[in-house]
Motif scaffolding. Structure first.
Motif, PDB file in Angstrom:
ATOM      1  N   HIS A 156      -7.087  -2.847   6.485  1.00  0.00           N
ATOM      2  CA  HIS A 156      -6.279  -1.730   6.982  1.00  0.00           C
ATOM      3  C   HIS A 156      -7.067  -0.435   6.769  1.00  0.00           C
ATOM      4  O   HIS A 156      -8.192  -0.459   6.265  1.00  0.00           O
ATOM      5  CB  HIS A 156      -4.938  -1.740   6.229  1.00  0.00           C
ATOM      6  N   HIS A 172       0.869  -1.189   0.000  1.00  0.00           N
ATOM      7  CA  HIS A 172       0.000   0.000   0.000  1.00  0.00           C
ATOM      8  C   HIS A 172       0.892   1.221   0.000  1.00  0.00           C
ATOM      9  O   HIS A 172       2.126   1.098   0.003  1.00  0.00           O
ATOM     10  CB  HIS A 172      -0.989  -0.022   1.168  1.00  0.00           C
ATOM     11  N   HIS A 221       6.025   2.614   3.819  1.00  0.00           N
ATOM     12  CA  HIS A 221       6.207   1.479   2.902  1.00  0.00           C
ATOM     13  C   HIS A 221       6.761   1.894   1.541  1.00  0.00           C
ATOM     14  O   HIS A 221       7.107   1.041   0.737  1.00  0.00           O
ATOM     15  CB  HIS A 221       4.872   0.734   2.723  1.00  0.00           C
ATOM     16  N   HIS A 267       1.064   3.888   2.190  1.00  0.00           N
ATOM     17  CA  HIS A 267       1.490   4.621   3.387  1.00  0.00           C
ATOM     18  C   HIS A 267       3.001   4.856   3.283  1.00  0.00           C
ATOM     19  O   HIS A 267       3.756   3.979   2.843  1.00  0.00           O
ATOM     20  CB  HIS A 267       1.153   3.822   4.660  1.00  0.00           C
ATOM     21  N   ASP A 301       0.366  -4.410   6.551  1.00  0.00           N
ATOM     22  CA  ASP A 301      -0.537  -3.729   7.462  1.00  0.00           C
ATOM     23  C   ASP A 301      -1.959  -4.270   7.355  1.00  0.00           C
ATOM     24  O   ASP A 301      -2.652  -4.070   6.348  1.00  0.00           O
ATOM     25  CB  ASP A 301      -0.495  -2.223   7.188  1.00  0.00           C
TER      26      ASP A 301
HETATM   27 ZN    ZN Z   1      -0.214   1.231   6.687  1.00  0.00          ZN
END
Ligand code: ZN
Ligand code: ZN
Length: 248
Positions: free
Chosen positions: A134, A58, A63, A60, A155
């Motif tokens: 998530h 993902h 990451h 975020h 996550d």
């Molecule tokens: Zn995350």
């Protein structure tokens, strides 16, 4: 298959290490699971003779923050970036001026594959994704190669999709952002016990916990407590520490 943990924190860098990035080496390819700040260590292990596949769970920032370092590396056999359907457009907007050098300016070829759950067979491995639970759309990956199965559940809170993705995995790498007993339905993550339950319910052979939230886990002693809590549910648990390597 060799696995090296380049970054094992969630959220931000701290004395325990960098944010999440995991390197996997097989006979025919290198793989990277997420591109946190630990990505800066990848050139200690990457060699020029194999293609590199990077799997993004993902967007975020913990990451993907390592992506602005891609011009540090040479990948003459090419880099393929795998992400979930819909994320590529956002990724190309962030890894671009004025934030960063664009992918198109790198000295090596970069390809992109958006995943929708279908199985892909390439460079000596098969991979498929499944949705996690998530705060934003997130996927995990199941990689099968050289007779072994690796599942990566980043996550996520506990969910049936993560169990199914991890079914009978030789190694399950699961996140552990929360402390023992902690839960939050608005921003789901695993804690040591729910990660262990995931490994148990999936019939995984081994569980390694990673993505320890840097605020909740300020030192490695806290991680060792998480390992003890997880082992009470699933005995074959280890904690990931930056620069540690495992052979599967
Ligand atoms: Zn995350
Ligand atoms: Zn994260």
């Amino acid at each position: 298959m060799k696995v090296v943990f380049l970054g094992t924190n969630g959220w931000y860098d701290s004395p325990t290490g960098n944010t999440v990035c995991i390197l996997v080496e097989t006979a025919r390819a290198f793989m990277l699971l997420d591109a946190g700040s630990g990505l800066h260590k990848a050139d200690r292990y990457l060699k020029a003779d194999k293609p590199v596949h990077l799997f993004l769970s993902h967007l975020h920032l913990d990451h993907i923050i390592g992506l602005h370092l891609l011009n540090k590396f040479d990948m003459p056999e090419g880099l393929t970036i795998h992400c979930q359907n819909g994320d590529l457009e956002h990724l190309k907007a962030v890894i671009a001026p004025p934030y960063s050098m664009p992918f198109s300016a790198l000295s090596y070829p970069v390809d992109f594959i958006e995943h929708d759950g279908a199985t892909l067979d390439t460079d000596g491995f098969t991979v498929r994704s499944a949705p996690m639970r998530h705060s934003v759309p997130t996927i995990g990956f199941r990689i099968e190669t050289e007779g072994k199965t690796l599942a990566y559940c980043p996550d996520t809170g506990y969910c049936d999709s993560a169990v199914e993705l991890s079914k009978d995995a030789d190694l399950l790498i699961a996140e552990c952002a929360f402390r023992p007993g902690e839960e939050d339905e608005r921003w789901p993550h695993l804690n040591p016990e729910s990660a262990a339950r995931l490994a148990h319910d999936a019939g995984a052979k081994k569980l390694v916990l990673v993505h320890f939230d840097a605020y909740r886990y300020p030192d490695l002693e806290m991680r060792r407590r998480a390992e003890s809590a997880s082992k009470r549910v699933f005995t074959e648990t280890s904690i990931a520490i930056d620069n540690q390597a495992y052979a599967i």
